[in-house]
Each structure stands twice: as structure tokens, then as C-alpha cells.
Design a protein around this motif. Structure first.
Motif, PDB file in Angstrom:
ATOM      1  N   UNK A 266     -18.689 -22.762  46.000  1.00 33.69           N
ATOM      2  CA  UNK A 266     -18.383 -22.358  44.632  1.00 33.69           C
ATOM      3  C   UNK A 266     -19.600 -22.522  43.724  1.00 33.69           C
ATOM      4  N   UNK A 267     -20.380 -23.579  43.930  1.00 33.02           N
ATOM      5  CA  UNK A 267     -21.587 -23.759  43.115  1.00 33.02           C
ATOM      6  C   UNK A 267     -22.615 -22.700  43.432  1.00 33.02           C
ATOM      7  N   UNK A 268     -22.654 -22.270  44.696  1.00 32.78           N
ATOM      8  CA  UNK A 268     -23.510 -21.159  45.075  1.00 32.78           C
ATOM      9  C   UNK A 268     -24.970 -21.533  45.253  1.00 32.78           C
ATOM     10  N   UNK A 269     -25.817 -20.510  45.444  1.00 32.64           N
ATOM     11  CA  UNK A 269     -27.245 -20.742  45.696  1.00 32.64           C
ATOM     12  C   UNK A 269     -27.961 -21.432  44.544  1.00 32.64           C
ATOM     13  N   UNK A 270     -27.395 -21.354  43.333  1.00 32.88           N
ATOM     14  CA  UNK A 270     -28.068 -21.973  42.174  1.00 32.88           C
ATOM     15  C   UNK A 270     -28.183 -23.480  42.317  1.00 32.88           C
ATOM     16  N   UNK A 271     -27.378 -24.083  43.189  1.00 32.51           N
ATOM     17  CA  UNK A 271     -27.438 -25.527  43.359  1.00 32.51           C
ATOM     18  C   UNK A 271     -28.757 -25.966  43.980  1.00 32.51           C
TER      19      UNK A 271
ATOM     20  N   UNK B 267     -10.779 -27.746  45.035  1.00 34.09           N
ATOM     21  CA  UNK B 267     -11.605 -26.790  44.324  1.00 34.09           C
ATOM     22  C   UNK B 267     -11.260 -26.758  42.838  1.00 34.09           C
ATOM     23  N   UNK B 268      -9.991 -26.999  42.521  1.00 40.58           N
ATOM     24  CA  UNK B 268      -9.612 -27.076  41.106  1.00 40.58           C
ATOM     25  C   UNK B 268     -10.176 -28.338  40.459  1.00 40.58           C
ATOM     26  N   UNK B 269     -10.166 -29.434  41.188  1.00 38.97           N
ATOM     27  CA  UNK B 269     -10.672 -30.691  40.638  1.00 38.97           C
ATOM     28  C   UNK B 269     -12.173 -30.648  40.407  1.00 38.97           C
ATOM     29  N   UNK B 270     -12.887 -29.760  41.119  1.00 38.35           N
ATOM     30  CA  UNK B 270     -14.330 -29.643  40.927  1.00 38.35           C
ATOM     31  C   UNK B 270     -14.684 -28.850  39.676  1.00 38.35           C
ATOM     32  N   UNK B 271     -13.711 -28.227  39.009  1.00 38.18           N
ATOM     33  CA  UNK B 271     -14.004 -27.334  37.894  1.00 38.18           C
ATOM     34  C   UNK B 271     -14.826 -28.006  36.795  1.00 38.18           C
ATOM     35  N   UNK B 272     -14.591 -29.279  36.554  1.00 36.85           N
ATOM     36  CA  UNK B 272     -15.303 -29.971  35.479  1.00 36.85           C
ATOM     37  C   UNK B 272     -16.782 -30.168  35.784  1.00 36.85           C
ATOM     38  N   UNK B 273     -17.189 -30.016  37.046  1.00 35.89           N
ATOM     39  CA  UNK B 273     -18.547 -30.381  37.444  1.00 35.89           C
ATOM     40  C   UNK B 273     -19.421 -29.183  37.807  1.00 35.89           C
ATOM     41  N   UNK B 274     -18.798 -28.033  38.111  1.00 33.14           N
ATOM     42  CA  UNK B 274     -19.579 -26.874  38.530  1.00 33.14           C
ATOM     43  C   UNK B 274     -20.702 -26.512  37.554  1.00 33.14           C
ATOM     44  N   UNK B 275     -20.424 -26.396  36.242  1.00 33.68           N
ATOM     45  CA  UNK B 275     -21.501 -25.968  35.340  1.00 33.68           C
ATOM     46  C   UNK B 275     -22.696 -26.911  35.337  1.00 33.68           C
TER      47      UNK B 275
ATOM     48  N   UNK C 140     -10.836 -20.113  40.106  1.00 29.96           N
ATOM     49  CA  UNK C 140      -9.859 -21.200  39.930  1.00 29.96           C
ATOM     50  C   UNK C 140      -9.662 -21.591  38.470  1.00 29.96           C
ATOM     51  N   UNK C 141     -10.376 -20.916  37.571  1.00 32.51           N
ATOM     52  CA  UNK C 141     -10.308 -21.297  36.167  1.00 32.51           C
ATOM     53  C   UNK C 141      -8.977 -20.922  35.521  1.00 32.51           C
ATOM     54  N   UNK C 142      -8.472 -19.722  35.848  1.00 31.89           N
ATOM     55  CA  UNK C 142      -7.260 -19.229  35.196  1.00 31.89           C
ATOM     56  C   UNK C 142      -6.050 -20.095  35.549  1.00 31.89           C
ATOM     57  N   UNK C 143      -5.278 -20.453  34.569  1.00 28.90           N
ATOM     58  CA  UNK C 143      -4.026 -21.197  34.714  1.00 28.90           C
ATOM     59  C   UNK C 143      -4.227 -22.494  35.488  1.00 28.90           C
ATOM     60  N   UNK C 144      -5.361 -23.139  35.321  1.00 30.62           N
ATOM     61  CA  UNK C 144      -5.610 -24.407  35.983  1.00 30.62           C
ATOM     62  C   UNK C 144      -5.700 -25.508  34.939  1.00 30.62           C
ATOM     63  N   UNK C 145      -4.822 -26.487  35.047  1.00 27.89           N
ATOM     64  CA  UNK C 145      -4.879 -27.620  34.136  1.00 27.89           C
ATOM     65  C   UNK C 145      -6.206 -28.354  34.296  1.00 27.89           C
ATOM     66  N   UNK C 146      -6.759 -28.307  35.503  1.00 33.74           N
ATOM     67  CA  UNK C 146      -8.040 -28.972  35.731  1.00 33.74           C
ATOM     68  C   UNK C 146      -9.162 -28.325  34.931  1.00 33.74           C
ATOM     69  N   UNK C 147      -8.983 -27.049  34.541  1.00 35.01           N
ATOM     70  CA  UNK C 147      -9.982 -26.408  33.694  1.00 35.01           C
ATOM     71  C   UNK C 147     -10.053 -27.095  32.334  1.00 35.01           C
ATOM     72  N   UNK C 148      -8.936 -27.682  31.896  1.00 35.43           N
ATOM     73  CA  UNK C 148      -8.949 -28.428  30.636  1.00 35.43           C
ATOM     74  C   UNK C 148      -9.819 -29.665  30.749  1.00 35.43           C
ATOM     75  N   UNK C 149      -9.879 -30.249  31.949  1.00 38.97           N
ATOM     76  CA  UNK C 149     -10.790 -31.379  32.167  1.00 38.97           C
ATOM     77  C   UNK C 149     -12.221 -30.908  31.957  1.00 38.97           C
ATOM     78  N   UNK C 150     -12.523 -29.698  32.452  1.00 41.23           N
ATOM     79  CA  UNK C 150     -13.853 -29.145  32.248  1.00 41.23           C
ATOM     80  C   UNK C 150     -14.174 -28.953  30.781  1.00 41.23           C
ATOM     81  N   UNK C 151     -13.193 -28.494  30.005  1.00 42.71           N
ATOM     82  CA  UNK C 151     -13.403 -28.310  28.577  1.00 42.71           C
ATOM     83  C   UNK C 151     -13.630 -29.643  27.881  1.00 42.71           C
TER      84      UNK C 151
END
Length: 353
Positions: free
Chosen positions: A261-266, A303-311, A133-144
Motif C-alpha cells: 500500500x505504501x508503494x515504491x515511494x517508501x 490494512x485499515x489500521x495502517x491508514x494513519x501511517x501511510x502518508x 481502504x479510506x472510504x467508510x473506514x473508522x480507522x481513517x478518522x485515526x489518520x485525520x
């Protein structure tokens, strides 16, 4: 070197996933009827009138898509006015800005958890499922912007005097700007607050708080009241989205998407929450997720709105139990599972049904 490699790696991985659909993978989101570009068209040459109308009643609005702060639309409007009107180039530019999250996150992890932990986290960060969901997602800018907030906040805690205050002020400005892109992003400031208290630098919170107010006050002077906007977004979701997407079931669906999306690492991240230096990362991201659900803003497509929190939700998986303690090996298996899942998800999304 890690900074350059992480940026290029995440950019190429997200571009590769988007290119499964060819050029459409970079333009479809921008050209959809519900995209932010719809609002850019409605703005025309009057951005300040747009801001003043943003928190008006639904009957007074002529804006096509609501329920979000004006930051994304204002950014796209500025890019259009700067001459970046080609949709393909615009999509690539947004993707390139979103990929900056990788070096910013790894910079923060390195200072808080150590160099070895940052290197261990790099493959998990770059090949995670959420890159779909990172590509071409304005919400990815929130993550940045959120990553810039935390990275600057971390840098402030290892500086002294005016340099510390300057970094803390910059952290606050980045947070205030992120809040103009996403209402829930403001909660990531809790990460910086926790770091300041954990490192006995609580006075830095004053500079950070002042910095966070500056973008919000600037938007208020231009006609946008952040608190009224939040209330307007809630009312819009209640009137327009609630009949089709009831809050409780769709919040559950959104949380499932977050977990996948967070996967087993959570799991190991949550397990080590109490005894790792990376705990502030999970605290801030967790608070933002809880706010999104409690405020009724998690209604599918989130899922796009979660981009800022996944890492930040998965950092603790590779953080040492204690600073300077033994570092787990790079989670190559987890990274491989994330990459494979991303490919499968992208294939499913690209399949015509």
C-alpha cells in the motif's frame, strides 16, 4: 487552493473507488457482524456503563467486538443520537471526515519541507493505493486525528509565546483523542517530540504532553482506563484471535500489505531518512508500526489500521535533501502506479470468489 483541491481530490478518489460496489460500497463495512455498529447496538442508552465494562474480564463483557479502544464506538453512538442513522449517509460522513487527512498532511509537509515539496507530494498522496481502504473506514478518522496532531505540532514550532503553547496544547489533545481510537496512534506523538527537539523548542513538549493527557483522563473519569484497555485488547487477541491467526505469520502478512500500500515511494523515503527535514514523520510512523507488530495487534485486516501511517511513511520521498535545496519533480509515475494498483485491488476485492 492546494488545501481545497487536495481535500476534494482525495474525497472524490476514495468515493469513486468505493462506488465500484454501488451503495453497498458505503454500507457493507458498517453492516458487517464485526463492525463498530454492533457495539453501538449493545450500548443502547448507557454509554458510561459501556465504558466501565470495556476493560472488564471477558466473562463479564456483553460487548460483541473487542480489541479496540472505545473512541470509534462512542463517535458512532453520538452520530446516531444526533439523528444520523441512515447507513449510506453515515458512510459518506465517515468518508468525508477521513479525507481531511490530505489537507492536514500537506499543511505539515509545507511547513517542514517547503511549499514546493508539498506540491510535489500532493499527487502521490491523493492517488495512493491506500485510498482503497479510506472510504467508510473508522480507522481513517485515526489518520485525520493523527494528521491534526502533527499539523498543530508543526504550527506550534513556528509560533511564539501563548500562541505556541496553545497550538502545542491542541496538538496534544488531538493525540490523546487519537489514542482513544487506536492504541498504536499514541506513538505518532514521537513525530511532534522529534520536531520540537529538531527546532530547539523542546519546552513545547510539556504543553503537548499535558494536552494528550486531557482526553485520556476524561475517559478515565467516565470509566475507561486506557492502560487496562490496552492490556484487555492484548488478552483478547491472545484468547480469541491467536488460535486462528498466529502472531508471527500474520504480522508478516500485515507488513506485506503495508509495503504494497505504501508503494515504491517508501524506498527513497527510507534512503533519505538521515538527511531530510521530513525525517520526524517517518520516525513517528515507523515507531507506531513497530509497536503494532510487537504488541501482537497486527493480525490481518490491518490494512485499515495502517491508514494513519501511510502518508508519513512516504513524505521523505519528495522532501528535499536539505531545506531550501533542490526539489525533485512531482512523482507522477509513482502516483500513477499507486492509482492503477488501487483500481486493481478494488476490482479484486469486488470480485465474488
Amino acid at each position: 487552493m492546494l488545501v481545497i483541491v487536495s481535500y476534494c481530490g482525495l474525497l472524490l478518489w476514495s468515493v469513486g473507488l468505493a462506488y465500484v460496489d454501488g451503495a453497498d460500497g458505503f454500507t457493507r463495512a458498517l453492516l458487517s457482524p464485526d463492525s463498530y455498529l454492533t457495539d453501538v447496538t449493545a450500548m443502547g442508552d448507557h454509554p458510561w456503563e459501556y465504558l466501565r465494562a470495556y476493560t472488564a474480564t471477558a466473562a463479564e463483557k456483553s460487548i460483541a467486538s473487542r480489541g479496540h479502544p472505545p473512541g470509534p464506538v462512542m463517535l458512532l453512538w453520538a452520530l446516531h443520537r444526533a439523528g444520523l442513522t441512515d447507513h449510506l449517509l453515515l458512510g459518506l460522513a465517515v468518508t468525508a471526515l477521513g479525507a481531511l487527512v490530505a489537507p492536514l498532511v500537506l499543511s505539515a509537509v509545507r511547513e517542514v519541507c517547503g511549499e514546493a515539496a508539498a506540491r510535489s507530494y500532493a499527487p502521490l498522496l491523493l492517488l495512493s493505493t491506500w485510498a482503497v481502504w479510506l472510504a467508510v473506514s473508522i480507522d481513517a478518522l485515526v489518520g485525520t486525528l493523527a494528521a491534526a496532531t502533527i499539523a498543530a505540532g508543526v504550527r506550534a514550532t513556528i509560533r511564539h509565546g501563548t500562541r505556541a503553547l496553545a497550538w502545542s496544547l491542541a496538538s496534544g489533545i488531538a493525540l490523546g483523542t487519537a489514542a482513544l481510537f487506536s492504541y498504536a496512534a499514541a506513538w505518532l506523538g514521537l513525530t511532534v517530540v522529534c520536531l520540537n527537539f529538531a527546532r530547539r523548542r523542546a519546552a513545547l513538549n510539556w504543553a503537548g504532553g499535558l494536552g494528550a493527557l486531557l482526553p485520556v483522563l476524561a475517559a478515565w473519569a467516565a470509566g475507561f482506563n486506557w492502560f487496562d484497555g490496552l492490556l484487555s485488547a492484548h488478552n483478547d487477541f491472545t484468547a480469541r484471535v491467536e488460535p486462528a491467526r498466529p502472531a508471527l505469520p500474520w504480522a508478516a502478512i500485515s507488513l506485506v500489505a503495508l509495503l504494497l500500500a505504501a508503494g515504491p515511494a517508501l524506498v527513497p523515503g527510507v534512503r533519505k531518512l538521515r538527511n531530510t527535514p521530513g525525517w520526524p514523520f517517518l520516525a513517528g510512523a515507523g515507531a507506531a508500526v513497530v509497536f503494532s507488530v510487537a504488541a501482537g495487534l497486527a493480525r490481518g485486516g490491518v490494512e485499515h489500521a495502517w491508514l494513519a501511517y501511510f502518508p508519513w511513511l512516504t513524505v521523505a520521498a519528495v522532501a528535499p535533501e536539505q531545506r531550501g535545496g533542490p526539489i525533485p519533480p512531482p512523482p507522477l509515475l509513482l502516483a500513477g502506479v499507486g492509482a492503477l494498483t488501487a483500481v486493481v485491488v478494488e476490482a479484486v476485492l469486488a470480485t465474488p470468489w
